[in-house]
Scaffold this motif. Structure first.
Motif, PDB file in Angstrom:
ATOM      1  N   LEU A 165      33.178  39.100  48.829  1.00  0.00           N
ATOM      2  CA  LEU A 165      33.835  40.149  49.596  1.00  0.00           C
ATOM      3  C   LEU A 165      35.104  40.640  48.892  1.00  0.00           C
ATOM      4  CD1 LEU A 165      33.455  38.637  53.191  1.00  0.00           C
ATOM      5  CD2 LEU A 165      31.992  40.336  52.084  1.00  0.00           C
ATOM      6  N   LEU A 166      35.876  39.709  48.364  1.00  0.00           N
ATOM      7  CA  LEU A 166      37.121  40.106  47.702  1.00  0.00           C
ATOM      8  C   LEU A 166      36.856  40.829  46.392  1.00  0.00           C
ATOM      9  CD1 LEU A 166      40.170  40.175  47.601  1.00  0.00           C
ATOM     10  CD2 LEU A 166      40.144  37.878  46.589  1.00  0.00           C
ATOM     11  N   ALA A 167      35.934  40.326  45.593  1.00  0.00           N
ATOM     12  CA  ALA A 167      35.652  40.954  44.303  1.00  0.00           C
ATOM     13  C   ALA A 167      35.128  42.375  44.472  1.00  0.00           C
ATOM     14  CB  ALA A 167      34.641  40.117  43.523  1.00  0.00           C
ATOM     15  N   LEU A 168      34.279  42.584  45.470  1.00  0.00           N
ATOM     16  CA  LEU A 168      33.713  43.916  45.699  1.00  0.00           C
ATOM     17  C   LEU A 168      34.770  44.924  46.129  1.00  0.00           C
ATOM     18  CD1 LEU A 168      30.488  42.825  47.587  1.00  0.00           C
ATOM     19  CD2 LEU A 168      30.493  44.151  45.458  1.00  0.00           C
ATOM     20  N   SER A 169      35.758  44.470  46.891  1.00  0.00           N
ATOM     21  CA  SER A 169      36.773  45.382  47.434  1.00  0.00           C
ATOM     22  C   SER A 169      38.043  45.445  46.599  1.00  0.00           C
ATOM     23  CB  SER A 169      37.146  44.956  48.859  1.00  0.00           C
ATOM     24  OG  SER A 169      37.865  43.727  48.846  1.00  0.00           O
ATOM     25  N   ALA A 170      38.167  44.603  45.589  1.00  0.00           N
ATOM     26  CA  ALA A 170      39.433  44.480  44.844  1.00  0.00           C
ATOM     27  C   ALA A 170      39.925  45.833  44.336  1.00  0.00           C
ATOM     28  CB  ALA A 170      39.257  43.508  43.679  1.00  0.00           C
ATOM     29  N   SER A 171      41.147  46.186  44.723  1.00  0.00           N
ATOM     30  CA  SER A 171      41.667  47.515  44.401  1.00  0.00           C
ATOM     31  C   SER A 171      43.176  47.497  44.180  1.00  0.00           C
ATOM     32  CB  SER A 171      41.330  48.496  45.537  1.00  0.00           C
ATOM     33  OG  SER A 171      41.984  48.109  46.740  1.00  0.00           O
ATOM     34  N   TYR A 182      45.519  41.059  37.533  1.00  0.00           N
ATOM     35  CA  TYR A 182      44.649  40.646  38.632  1.00  0.00           C
ATOM     36  C   TYR A 182      43.824  41.838  39.121  1.00  0.00           C
ATOM     37  CZ  TYR A 182      46.710  36.034  39.216  1.00  0.00           C
ATOM     38  OH  TYR A 182      47.098  34.733  39.015  1.00  0.00           O
ATOM     39  N   ALA A 183      42.629  41.538  39.615  1.00  0.00           N
ATOM     40  CA  ALA A 183      41.842  42.569  40.295  1.00  0.00           C
ATOM     41  C   ALA A 183      42.418  42.833  41.682  1.00  0.00           C
ATOM     42  CB  ALA A 183      40.380  42.132  40.407  1.00  0.00           C
ATOM     43  N   SER A 184      42.880  41.762  42.339  1.00  0.00           N
ATOM     44  CA  SER A 184      43.475  41.880  43.674  1.00  0.00           C
ATOM     45  C   SER A 184      44.806  41.147  43.711  1.00  0.00           C
ATOM     46  CB  SER A 184      42.549  41.313  44.758  1.00  0.00           C
ATOM     47  OG  SER A 184      43.204  41.321  46.018  1.00  0.00           O
ATOM     48  N   ASN A 185      45.866  41.858  43.394  1.00  0.00           N
ATOM     49  CA  ASN A 185      47.198  41.274  43.552  1.00  0.00           C
ATOM     50  C   ASN A 185      47.566  41.163  45.036  1.00  0.00           C
ATOM     51  OD1 ASN A 185      49.603  40.284  42.204  1.00  0.00           O
ATOM     52  ND2 ASN A 185      50.646  42.062  43.062  1.00  0.00           N
ATOM     53  N   ARG A 186      47.000  42.052  45.861  1.00  0.00           N
ATOM     54  CA  ARG A 186      47.260  41.991  47.304  1.00  0.00           C
ATOM     55  C   ARG A 186      46.915  40.629  47.886  1.00  0.00           C
ATOM     56  NH1 ARG A 186      44.611  41.387  51.775  1.00  0.00           N
ATOM     57  NH2 ARG A 186      42.772  41.169  50.447  1.00  0.00           N
ATOM     58  N   ALA A 187      45.754  40.079  47.487  1.00  0.00           N
ATOM     59  CA  ALA A 187      45.330  38.794  48.037  1.00  0.00           C
ATOM     60  C   ALA A 187      46.337  37.700  47.733  1.00  0.00           C
ATOM     61  CB  ALA A 187      43.953  38.413  47.487  1.00  0.00           C
ATOM     62  N   MET A 188      46.921  37.749  46.537  1.00  0.00           N
ATOM     63  CA  MET A 188      47.917  36.756  46.144  1.00  0.00           C
ATOM     64  C   MET A 188      49.236  36.977  46.871  1.00  0.00           C
ATOM     65  SD  MET A 188      46.428  34.709  43.879  1.00  0.00           S
ATOM     66  CE  MET A 188      45.186  34.734  45.172  1.00  0.00           C
ATOM     67  N   MET A 189      49.598  38.238  47.092  1.00  0.00           N
ATOM     68  CA  MET A 189      50.843  38.552  47.781  1.00  0.00           C
ATOM     69  C   MET A 189      50.785  38.109  49.247  1.00  0.00           C
ATOM     70  SD  MET A 189      53.086  40.035  45.781  1.00  0.00           S
ATOM     71  CE  MET A 189      54.149  40.704  47.067  1.00  0.00           C
ATOM     72  N   PHE A 190      49.721  38.482  49.934  1.00  0.00           N
ATOM     73  CA  PHE A 190      49.673  38.293  51.373  1.00  0.00           C
ATOM     74  C   PHE A 190      49.701  36.825  51.768  1.00  0.00           C
ATOM     75  CE2 PHE A 190      47.467  38.475  55.588  1.00  0.00           C
ATOM     76  CZ  PHE A 190      48.477  39.141  56.249  1.00  0.00           C
ATOM     77  N   GLN A 191      49.125  35.962  50.946  1.00  0.00           N
ATOM     78  CA  GLN A 191      49.071  34.548  51.310  1.00  0.00           C
ATOM     79  C   GLN A 191      50.433  33.862  51.251  1.00  0.00           C
ATOM     80  OE1 GLN A 191      46.283  32.753  48.588  1.00  0.00           O
ATOM     81  NE2 GLN A 191      47.762  32.581  46.938  1.00  0.00           N
ATOM     82  N   GLY A 297      37.914  39.511  39.634  1.00  0.00           N
ATOM     83  CA  GLY A 297      37.074  40.479  40.326  1.00  0.00           C
ATOM     84  C   GLY A 297      35.597  40.211  40.112  1.00  0.00           C
ATOM     85  N   LEU A 298      34.870  41.243  39.730  1.00  0.00           N
ATOM     86  CA  LEU A 298      33.420  41.142  39.561  1.00  0.00           C
ATOM     87  C   LEU A 298      33.012  40.351  38.322  1.00  0.00           C
ATOM     88  CD1 LEU A 298      32.434  44.773  40.619  1.00  0.00           C
ATOM     89  CD2 LEU A 298      32.093  42.667  41.930  1.00  0.00           C
ATOM     90  N   ASP A 299      33.972  39.973  37.496  1.00  0.00           N
ATOM     91  CA  ASP A 299      33.685  39.105  36.344  1.00  0.00           C
ATOM     92  C   ASP A 299      33.927  37.635  36.663  1.00  0.00           C
ATOM     93  OD1 ASP A 299      32.953  41.168  34.537  1.00  0.00           O
ATOM     94  OD2 ASP A 299      35.057  41.666  34.249  1.00  0.00           O
ATOM     95  N   ALA A 300      34.208  37.315  37.913  1.00  0.00           N
ATOM     96  CA  ALA A 300      34.497  35.932  38.291  1.00  0.00           C
ATOM     97  C   ALA A 300      33.241  35.075  38.252  1.00  0.00           C
ATOM     98  CB  ALA A 300      35.112  35.884  39.685  1.00  0.00           C
ATOM     99  N   VAL A 301      33.364  33.908  37.684  1.00  0.00           N
ATOM    100  CA  VAL A 301      32.342  32.861  37.797  1.00  0.00           C
ATOM    101  C   VAL A 301      32.764  31.991  38.972  1.00  0.00           C
ATOM    102  CG1 VAL A 301      31.257  30.881  36.691  1.00  0.00           C
ATOM    103  CG2 VAL A 301      31.808  32.920  35.338  1.00  0.00           C
ATOM    104  N   ILE A 302      31.964  31.975  40.022  1.00  0.00           N
ATOM    105  CA  ILE A 302      32.370  31.318  41.263  1.00  0.00           C
ATOM    106  C   ILE A 302      31.636  30.002  41.458  1.00  0.00           C
ATOM    107  CG2 ILE A 302      32.970  33.499  42.364  1.00  0.00           C
ATOM    108  CD1 ILE A 302      30.291  33.225  43.954  1.00  0.00           C
TER     109      ILE A 302
END
Length: 377
Positions: A165-171, A182-191, A297-302
């Motif tokens: 979900l995060l990788a698809l929406s990362a903006s 980062y693909a999603s700096n927001r995710a790191m900020m908000f936490q 983001g979409l290059d993540a190995v999960i």
């Protein structure tokens, strides 16, 4: 172990008779000339008038557009489209544009004004620098669940799909004019906010009630809404609220992400009804997956499971979409679910933004222009 709440402190979960869906979509206001943020939300909301679909947010540069209770992603998009048309007319008349991404490419947090209100003032007073830094936007998706006993098992299992979900929406690759890497700096900020970030992996509603009791008793929260988890129960609505997503710039991608969220939760709900024990992963795997998705983001190995098997997130996504196809058909959102696969093919928002910046020799105003242009109501 959490304290035991009394009967009067139990949390009633309203429950939803059907697996309905609702969407909250945050927008920034940007000046049509400078492309910087504009702190004019209060005047926009005043001109729009009393409208339960349009809300203020913590910062005066932000408005939120919400749906009513919808049957699926198709109905939710129609609902949003109707509200956005009138809001955008007001915004345009005032020399502004609507913009949505996880962060603004070059705006500075210290130039932003706080919306009046005791709740916002108390948040900033407590969180100080981190609270003032929250120059971020996202999308929240609510899905109806029938009873409280299903909520925590679904949330704990849904964390397995968090990185998808995060990788698809990362903006949100930018922060104050620089590329964060980062693909999603927001995710790191908000936490960084207290009570934000990944949810605890409770398995019963009683455990959640005990947690909330402890949070209130120790003064961490006054109201359950102050639990700002990336995925959380919304007891008064009878929903699970998914708050993983970065801001989404256009209706087509939003429809796809809403359909995916709807299908994931309904699938888990039905598996519980069938007597299945839902799969989970250790919290340390979930935490690592969040970081990998935010960074790559979409290059993540999960990490896929509790046995520590790994896979490229886009490869796992293909299999996930195939598995959810029957659920999507039953919810009448099969086309929207199929559109999820278009995001990796065409590039996620963070990838498109970097491409635009490169094509315009680093001019981040061009990135803002491109995001504004994607919002086709």
């Amino acid at each position: 172990m959490s304290s035991a709440p009394s009967n009067s402190e139990r949390i009633r979960f309203a429950g939803s008779a059907r697996p309905t869906v609702g969407v909250e979509w945050e927008f920034a206001l940007v000046d049509a000339d400078t492309r910087d943020l504009s702190n004019e939300a209060s005047s926009v909301i005043a001109e729009v008038g009393e409208n339960p679909r349009v809300h203020k947010e913590m910062l005066r540069n932000t408005i939120e557009v919400v749906t009513g209770i919808c049957e699926n992603s198709v109905a939710a998009m129609a609902d949003l489209r109707g509200t956005l048309g009138s809001v955008r007319d007001v915004v345009h008349a005032r020399g502004m544009e609507l913009f949505c991404a996880g962060t603004h490419p070059f705006a500075e947090w210290h130039a932003q004004q706080l919306t009046e209100g005791q709740r916002y003032a108390e948040l900033i007073n407590r969180t100080q620098w981190w609270g003032r830094q929250m120059l971020i936007w996202g999308v929240h998706v609510h899905v109806g669940v029938s009873s409280a006993h299903k909520v925590m098992p679904i949330i704990s299992s849904l964390l397995n799909q968090y990185p998808h979900l995060l990788a698809l929406s990362a903006s949100s690759p930018w922060w104050e004019g620089g590329d964060t890497g980062y693909a999603s700096n927001r995710a790191m900020m908000f936490q960084q906010l207290p009570t934000a970030g990944l949810p605890f992996q409770f398995q019963t509603w009683n455990e959640f009630e005990g947690f909330v009791y402890d949070q209130k008793k120790t003064g961490i929260i006054d109201h359950i809404n102050e639990i700002r988890w990336d995925i959380r129960p919304s007891p008064h609505l009878g929903t699970i609220e998914v708050r993983v997503f970065d801001g989404v710039s256009n209706l087509r991608e939003l429809a796809a992400l809403v359909a995916l969220t709807h299908c994931l939760i309904v699938d888990l709900d039905r598996r519980l009804d069938a007597g299945e024990e839902l799969p989970t992963m250790p919290p340390w795997h979930v935490q690592e997956n969040k970081w990998r998705a935010a960074r790559y983001g979409l290059d993540a190995v999960i990490i896929l499971d509790s046995d520590s098997n790994e896979r490229l997130v886009t490869e796992d996504l293909d299999e996930l979409l195939n598995r959810l196809e029957p659920v999507a058909r039953s919810l009448d959102c099969a086309d929207d679910l199929r559109a999820v696969a278009d995001i990796p093919r065409e590039g996620a928002s963070y990838q498109r933004q970097r491409r635009v910046a490169e094509e315009h020799e680093g001019d981040l105003r061009a990135v803002v222009d491109s995001l504004i242009g994607e919002l086709d109501v």
